[in-house]
Design an enzyme around this catalytic site. Structure first.
Site, PDB file in Angstrom:
ATOM      1  N   ARG A  11       3.170  22.586  39.597  1.00 19.80           N
ATOM      2  CA  ARG A  11       2.986  21.404  40.450  1.00 19.80           C
ATOM      3  C   ARG A  11       2.236  20.337  39.671  1.00 19.80           C
ATOM      4  O   ARG A  11       2.033  18.906  39.738  1.00 19.80           O
ATOM      5  CB  ARG A  11       4.013  20.830  41.577  1.00 19.80           C
ATOM      6  CG  ARG A  11       4.923  21.683  41.387  1.00 19.80           C
ATOM      7  CD  ARG A  11       6.505  20.634  40.963  1.00 19.80           C
ATOM      8  NE  ARG A  11       7.204  21.973  41.739  1.00 19.80           N
ATOM      9  CZ  ARG A  11       8.347  22.757  41.627  1.00 19.80           C
ATOM     10  NH1 ARG A  11       7.730  23.988  40.151  1.00 19.80           N
ATOM     11  NH2 ARG A  11       9.303  23.044  41.968  1.00 19.80           N
ATOM     12  N   ASP A  59     -20.655  29.484  56.417  1.00 21.41           N
ATOM     13  CA  ASP A  59     -20.954  29.127  57.668  1.00 21.41           C
ATOM     14  C   ASP A  59     -21.440  30.531  59.079  1.00 21.41           C
ATOM     15  O   ASP A  59     -21.236  31.490  58.489  1.00 21.41           O
ATOM     16  CB  ASP A  59     -20.098  28.716  58.728  1.00 21.41           C
ATOM     17  CG  ASP A  59     -19.324  27.583  60.193  1.00 21.41           C
ATOM     18  OD1 ASP A  59     -20.369  28.165  61.070  1.00 21.41           O
ATOM     19  OD2 ASP A  59     -18.859  26.527  59.798  1.00 21.41           O
ATOM     20  N   LEU A 107     -27.826  28.386  56.296  1.00 18.31           N
ATOM     21  CA  LEU A 107     -28.510  27.913  54.708  1.00 18.31           C
ATOM     22  C   LEU A 107     -29.167  26.790  54.534  1.00 18.31           C
ATOM     23  O   LEU A 107     -29.432  25.559  55.607  1.00 18.31           O
ATOM     24  CB  LEU A 107     -27.401  26.946  53.597  1.00 18.31           C
ATOM     25  CG  LEU A 107     -26.299  27.866  53.021  1.00 18.31           C
ATOM     26  CD1 LEU A 107     -25.554  27.295  52.382  1.00 18.31           C
ATOM     27  CD2 LEU A 107     -26.640  29.175  52.342  1.00 18.31           C
ATOM     28  N   CYS A 173     -31.350   8.846  49.792  1.00 17.64           N
ATOM     29  CA  CYS A 173     -31.495   7.684  49.580  1.00 17.64           C
ATOM     30  C   CYS A 173     -30.953   6.596  50.369  1.00 17.64           C
ATOM     31  O   CYS A 173     -31.265   5.393  51.556  1.00 17.64           O
ATOM     32  CB  CYS A 173     -30.888   7.327  48.167  1.00 17.64           C
ATOM     33  SG  CYS A 173     -31.620   7.835  46.672  1.00 17.64           S
ATOM     34  N   CYS A 185     -19.879  15.478  66.514  1.00 20.43           N
ATOM     35  CA  CYS A 185     -18.988  15.852  67.588  1.00 20.43           C
ATOM     36  C   CYS A 185     -18.799  16.270  69.093  1.00 20.43           C
ATOM     37  O   CYS A 185     -18.341  15.723  69.695  1.00 20.43           O
ATOM     38  CB  CYS A 185     -17.417  16.992  66.515  1.00 20.43           C
ATOM     39  SG  CYS A 185     -16.976  16.079  64.978  1.00 20.43           S
TER      40      CYS A 185
HETATM   41 ZN   LIG Z   1     -32.703  10.070  46.625  1.00 26.11          ZN
END
Ligand SMILES: [Zn+2]
Length: 249
Positions: A11, A59, A107, A173, A185
């Site tokens: 599909r 994780d 990480l 940025c 959360c």
């Molecule tokens: Zn930047």
């Protein structure tokens, strides 16, 4: 692709924008998905089902009862298991033909580069600024597209950062203050399907990045408000003083 694969992905192959070449590109691709929570759960399932050939999932948490309301890849019987172990089992049940690498370490700037280096796209579904900044920096330095999403309460946001390009902003940025407080959360709550919507959109954009399809959402931030049911996108600009990307490009 063998006959089973042609049928499995039929599909998707049917779409002229994808085709057999596009499906093969997905099968040849590697993606790094960080966070197997509310965002990472649907995201991981769609990436696996779509046939991304190698998924590196990271994780360091274990499944808790309070996760199950929105982290739909984890089941009640998974409580106490590593999230990567729980997620890997579901992903392979959906699609046994993909390769999955699991990472349980946190990480950070010291260990993320080697994983970003082997991946074509990075998906950030983490829940804290320290990890997000480390992921962003590595993606800029290694010129890897970053699909970034975040959710809280009834709201979500999504963007694709290619800060290694001239005039393209990076994540930092957008958030120049690295000492910003995390809004998560745990403290603020999250309406379950909002995570599903944004996590699914994150997978969608990652596939489009790999296939170079359509609107890439680079230099734009998409904002979703589930209460208003509104979707808007605002333009982002490269910060000419950004410590991460100003001199890259
Ligand atoms: Zn930047």
């Amino acid at each position: 692709m063998d006959n089973q694969q042609l049928l499995r992905y039929s599909r998707q192959i049917l779409l002229p924008e994808v085709g057999a070449d596009g499906q093969q590109a997905l099968l040849n691709a590697s993606a790094l998905l960080i966070g197997l929570g509310g965002l990472g759960s649907p995201c991981a399932m769609y990436l696996a089902a779509s046939g991304i050939g190698h998924l590196v999932i990271a994780d360091f948490d274990q499944v808790q009862l309070s996760n199950l309301q929105r982290q739909v890849i984890h089941h009640t019987s998974d409580i106490g298991k590593d999230k990567v172990t729980s997620a890997k089992a579901k992903m392979l049940a959906i699609n046994p033909n993909i390769k999955i690498t699991t990472l349980t370490q946190d990480l950070n700037a010291n260990n993320i580069d080697k994983w970003v280096a082997i991946c074509d796209v990075v998906l950030d579904g983490s829940d804290n600024f320290a990890t997000r900044f480390a992921i962003n920096q590595s993606c800029v330095m290694q010129r890897t597209p970053l699909v970034s999403a975040a959710v809280i309460r009834f709201e979500g946001q999504l963007s694709v950062f290619k800060g290694y390009k001239q005039n393209q902003p990076c994540y930092q940025c957008l958030y120049p203050r690295t000492d910003s407080n995390d809004e998560n959360c745990v403290d603020n709550g999250i309406f379950a399907p909002v995570a599903g919507v944004l996590g699914t959109m994150q997978a969608l954009q990652a596939l489009k990045v790999i296939l170079n399809l359509g609107e890439q959402l680079t230099g734009k931030l998409m904002l979703f408000d589930a209460l208003d049911f509104s979707l808007q996108s605002i333009r982002l600009h490269k910060d000419t003083h950004c410590p991460i990307c100003a001199n890259v490009g």
